[in-house]
Scaffold this motif. Structure first.
Motif: not given
Length: 760
Positions: A278, A308, A280, A151
C-alpha cells in the motif's frame, strides 16, 4: 504642586494613549460559526463586553483582553493598535456538549440537537496511528467500520449499509462543504489524509434534512480552515509493523484576516498479507479569508495518489490455517487498484444584516482508477460538479426565538467505465495481469437535486422544536458504447421525487439533563447497476429503499462536568430492501424484496476519575446493543424472514482510559468487544466474537517557546487475537471451493514516531 500637576497630566495622557479602540469577531475555530454572548474582558481595567448575535464586539482596550465562553478554552490577546480582530477559540476536551454543529443549516450547540450526534475531536483522532480510520469510528456507538485492508473498508451506521458488497453506501459524507458521496450513493472517506481533519461529526439516522437524509446518517469531516496568528510548521515521522512508514509535513500561516494550511503526507505499508502492499501520497490545502464584516470565504483542495494491492477475502480453512496468503486468483493476477483523486471546494458566506445570511459553495471532484481483477480489468474515470446554497434567518415568531434555513443543491456526476479481459492465466506465473480484448464501455450521467428547509423554534427556555423537510430527485442516463456483445444497456431512468419530513424535540429538564427525540424519513436510491435487468434493460419496477426512524434519548452532564454522556433508544424500519437475485444462468440483478427493522440502544459514559492541575485520568464506556432483523424477506424459494441482518454484530462495547499529566506524559488504552456477525442471509455462517486491546503512550513537551515535540509508541491487538476484520457477505464458492467470507485482521502490531512543531 506644579510637579504633581505635571505628573498627573503626563500619567493621564499616557493612559489615554495606551487605550485603543478595537472591534472583532469571535468564532469557533473548527466550524467558523460566530459565537454570541462570548465574554471579552479588559484585563487591566476590568471592563467587560459580550459579543452580539453575530459574534461581534467593540470596546476600549488597555493592552490585553481575555476571551471566554462556556465549554471553550479562554484566550488572551494583546492589542496595541486600533484594529479589527478575527479571534478563533477552541472547545475544551471534555465539554463537547457545548460545541457548535450544523454549519450547513442552522448553527446550534450540540446539547440542543434533536438527533443523536457524536463529535470526535483532534484528541480522539490522534489516539491511534492516524493512518487508519476504523479504530476511531469503531469507538462510536452505532457505528461499525469493517477493515479488510487499508484500501478495503465498509462503514455502517445502525446496520444501514451492511449488505453493500463493496465499500460504504447509504451514508452521506462531506469534507467541509464538499460531498464525498458520488452519484451512486457510495463513499470512500478512508482515502483522505487523517492529518488534515480536525473534527468528525457523525449524525446517526436520517434526521438531518440539510445533508441529504441518507438512511444511515451523515459523516462530516471538518478540515482546519483557520489557524492562530503566526507561522507554524510541523513534521511527523512514524514507523510500524509490516513495513509501515508514515511522514507528514505541514505549514500553517495565520494573519489578521486570513490563514492558509498546507499538508503533505506519504504513507507506505508492505502489508500483512501477500499482494497487500500500500502506498498513498496526499496534498491538502485549506484557507480562509475575511473581507470586511459581511463576507468571508474558505477554500478546500485535496489530492490523493494511491496504489494498493488487493488480496481479497479467504475461505474458512485458509482463514484459520494460512491467513497471510492472498486469495488464489487474486494473488496470481497480482490484483491492485491505482487511484488518483482530487477535490476542490469554494465557500462564501454573506451577512446581509444582523438576522439574515447566505452560504454558497461550489465544488468539483475528479477520480481515475485502473483496477486489474481476476475476472477483468477495470478502467474508470469520473468527475462531478455541483453547487449548494442556503439562506439562514434568525427571527422571532409569536415573540419566540425562531431560526430557519432553506436552500438547495445540484449535483452532476459523469462516469466512464471500461472493462477488458484479463489474460494473466495465459502467461507464466508471476507475470500478473495482462489486458486483453475489450468487454464493455459505459458512459453514465448520474445527477440529482436536493431542496431542503428546516427550522428551530424555542417554545420556552426549556422546550425547542425542530422541523425539516427534504425533496430529492435522482436521474440516471446510461450510454452503452460497446455493442459487439449484442447487448445494449443504453437508457434513461429517473426516480419519482422523494419527500422526506422530520420533526424533533429537545427538552432541558435542568442545566445538567436534556431529553431529545425525533421521527424522520430517509431513503437510499439504487446504484446504476442495480437498475439493470440481466438483459441490460432498465428495470421500471425498481424503487429506492425507504425508511422511518423513531428515536428518544438523553444527554447528561453531572458532578460538575466530571460525569457526562448520552443514551439513545431507536427503531428504524426499512421497506423495499434491495436484494440481489440469481437467475438460472447465474446472472444477478437487484429487486425490492424485503423489509428490515433496526432496533437498538446505544450510550456513552465518561467519568473524570482524577482531575487536578497536575494530572487527569478519564474513563469511558460506550456500547451498542441491537436487534437488527429481516421482517419480511423471501427470495424465490428461500424465506429469510426473522433472520438476523447480514453483516452486523449484535453488540459492540468499548472500555477506554486516558491519562495525561502536566509534565507531558500521556497514554490511552481501549478494550473492544465485537459480537459475532452473520455472514449470509440464511444465518448459517457467523464470524466469531472477538476482543481487541489497543494502547498508546507518549511524551509531549516544549524544547523552548518556539519548538515542541511529541514522542509516541503504540500497540494494536495486544492480546494477539485471531479475528475477521471484515466479511464478504453472501459469498459464493466456485468449482468446489469454499465461499470466501473472511478478511483476516492484523495480529499484534506496533508503531512509533515523533512529531516536531516549530512556531514563530
Amino acid at each position: 504642586m506644579r510637579k504633581t500637576i505635571l505628573f498627573l497630566f503626563l500619567f493621564i495622557t499616557y493612559s489615554i494613549q495606551a487605550q485603543v479602540e478595537i472591534s472583532g469577531l469571535i468564532i469557533d475555530k473548527i466550524t467558523l460559526i460566530p459565537i454570541s454572548n462570548a465574554s471579552i474582558l479588559d484585563i487591566k481595567t476590568g471592563q467587560k463586553v459580550l459579543s452580539n448575535e453575530l459574534g461581534k464586539f467593540e470596546m476600549i482596550s488597555s493592552g490585553n483582553i481575555e476571551i471566554s465562553f462556556t465549554g471553550y478554552q479562554s484566550k488572551i490577546i494583546t492589542t496595541l493598535e486600533k484594529q479589527y480582530l478575527i479571534i478563533p477559540i477552541e472547545t475544551k476536551v471534555n465539554e463537547l456538549q457545548e460545541v457548535f454543529i450544523n454549519t450547513q443549516s442552522i448553527p446550534l450547540q450540540k446539547k440542543y440537537a434533536t438527533d443523536a450526534i457524536t463529535i470526535l475531536n483532534a484528541q480522539d483522532i490522534n489516539r491511534g496511528n492516524t493512518i487508519e480510520l476504523h479504530p476511531i469510528l469503531n469507538k462510536v456507538p452505532g457505528v461499525l467500520m469493517q477493515n479488510g485492508t487499508l484500501n478495503t473498508n465498509r462503514i455502517t451506521i445502525r446496520g444501514i449499509g451492511a449488505r453493500n458488497l463493496f465499500g460504504t453506501a447509504n451514508i452521506r459524507t462531506y469534507f467541509g462543504d464538499i460531498p464525498l458521496t458520488d452519484g451512486n450513493g457510495e463513499s470512500s472517506i478512508e482515502d483522505l489524509e487523517l492529518g488534515s481533519i480536525s473534527r468528525i461529526d457523525i449524525h446517526k439516522g436520517p434526521s438531518s434534512s440539510s445533508y441529504g437524509v441518507g438512511l444511515g446518517g451523515t459523516i462530516l469531516l471538518r478540515p482546519e480552515l483557520i489557524t492562530n496568528k503566526g507561522i507554524e510548521t510541523s513534521l511527523s515521522t512514524s514507523l510500524g509493523s509490516y513495513g509501515l512508514v508514515r511522514n507528514v509535513a505541514k505549514i500553517a500561516i495565520g494573519g489578521k484576516r486570513s490563514s492558509i494550511n498546507v499538508l503533505y503526507s506519504n504513507n507506505h505499508s508492505d502489508g500483512y498479507r501477500d499482494n497487500n502492499q500500500y502506498t498513498r501520497n496526499t496534498a491538502t490545502i485549506t484557507s480562509s479569508l475575511y473581507l470586511g464584516e459581511k463576507n468571508d470565504f474558505s477554500i478546500i483542495a485535496s489530492y490523493v495518489d494511491l496504489k494498493a494491492g488487493i488480496p481479497s477475502s479467504l475461505g474458512q480453512d485458509d482463514f484459520e490455517n494460512n491467513p497471510r496468503q492472498a486469495a488464489f486468483t487474486w494473488g496470481q493476477s497480482q490484483a491492485f487498484e491505482d487511484v488518483t483523486y482530487g477535490i476542490f471546494g469554494f465557500s462564501w458566506k454573506h451577512q446581509y444584516n444582523a438576522s439574515f445570511s447566505q452560504y454558497t459553495s461550489l465544488f468539483t471532484s475528479l477520480r481515475k482508477n485502473y483496477e486489474p481483477r481476476p475476472f477483468n480489468i477495470l478502467e474508470e474515470k469520473s468527475n462531478s460538479v455541483g453547487i449548494r446554497s442556503r439562506l439562514v434567518h434568525n427571527s422571532r415568531l409569536f415573540d419566540k426565538k425562531w431560526d430557519w434555513t432553506a436552500g438547495g443543491e445540484l449535483f452532476f456526476d459523469f462516469y466512464t467505465g471500461k472493462t477488458f479481459d484479463n489474460l494473466y492465466q495465459d502467461f507464466p506465473i508471476g507475470t500478473g495481469s495482462i489486458r486483453g480484448d475489450q468487454l464493455s464501455d459505459l458512459d453514465e450521467r448520474r445527477n440529482y437535486y436536493n431542496l431542503f428547509a428546516a427550522s428551530n423554534l424555542s417554545i420556552t427556555d426549556k422546550l425547542k422544536i425542530n422541523m425539516g423537510i427534504h425533496l430529492n430527485q435522482t436521474f440516471f442516463n446510461v450510454e452503452d458504447n460497446f455493442l459487439e456483445d449484442g447487448d445494449d444497456s443504453s437508457g434513461k431512468f429517473e426516480f419519482e421525487p422523494i419527500l422526506s419530513p422530520k420533526i424533533g424535540v429537545n427538552y432541558a429538564l435542568n442545566t445538567n439533563v436534556i431529553f431529545f427525540g425525533n421521527v424522520a424519513h430517509g431513503f437510499s436510491t439504487p446504484t446504476t447497476s442495480e437498475t439493470l435487468l440481466p438483459d441490460g434493460e432498465f428495470n421500471p419496477e425498481i424503487q429506492p429503499e425507504i425508511g422511518w426512524n423513531y428515536e428518544i434519548g438523553t444527554r447528561y452532564n453531572l458532578m460538575k462536568n466530571r460525569l457526562y454522556g448520552s443514551f439513545s433508544l431507536y427503531t428504524l424500519k426499512v421497506k423495499d430492501l434491495l436484494v440481489t437475485r440469481r437467475t438460472e444462468e447465474d446472472n444477478f440483478f437487484a429487486i425490492n424484496a424485503g423489509k428490515t427493522t433496526h432496533t437498538g440502544v446505544e450510550g456513552t459514559i465518561n467519568y473524570q476519575l482524577i482531575k487536578s492541575s497536575k494530572k487527569q485520568l478519564n474513563l469511558q464506556v460506550s456500547g451498542t446493543l441491537n436487534n437488527y432483523k429481516f421482517d419480511d424477506f423471501v427470495d424465490l424459494d428461500d424465506d429469510f424472514s426473522g433472520n438476523k441482518l447480514t453483516g452486523t454484530p449484535s453488540h459492540v462495547i468499548n472500555f477506554g482510559m486516558d491519562y495525561m499529566t502536566k509534565k507531558g506524559i500521556y497514554g490511552n488504552l481501549n478494550f473492544q468487544i465485537v459480537g459475532s456477525i452473520p455472514a449470509n442471509d440464511s444465518n448459517t455462517i457467523f464470524s466469531d466474537q472477538y476482543e481487541l486491546l489497543n494502547g498508546k503512550i507518549g511524551y509531549a513537551n516544549l524544547i523552548n517557546k518556539h519548538i515542541s515535540f511529541d514522542l509516541f509508541l503504540g500497540m494494536n491487538n495486544i492480546l494477539d487475537k485471531r479475528y475477521a476484520s471484515q466479511l464478504q457477505i453472501n459469498a459464493t464458492g466456485f468449482g468446489g471451493s469454499q465461499p470466501r467470507y473472511f478478511y483476516p485482521g492484523l495480529p499484534f502490531n506496533m508503531y512509533g514516531g515523533i512529531n516536531i512543531k516549530y512556531r514563530i
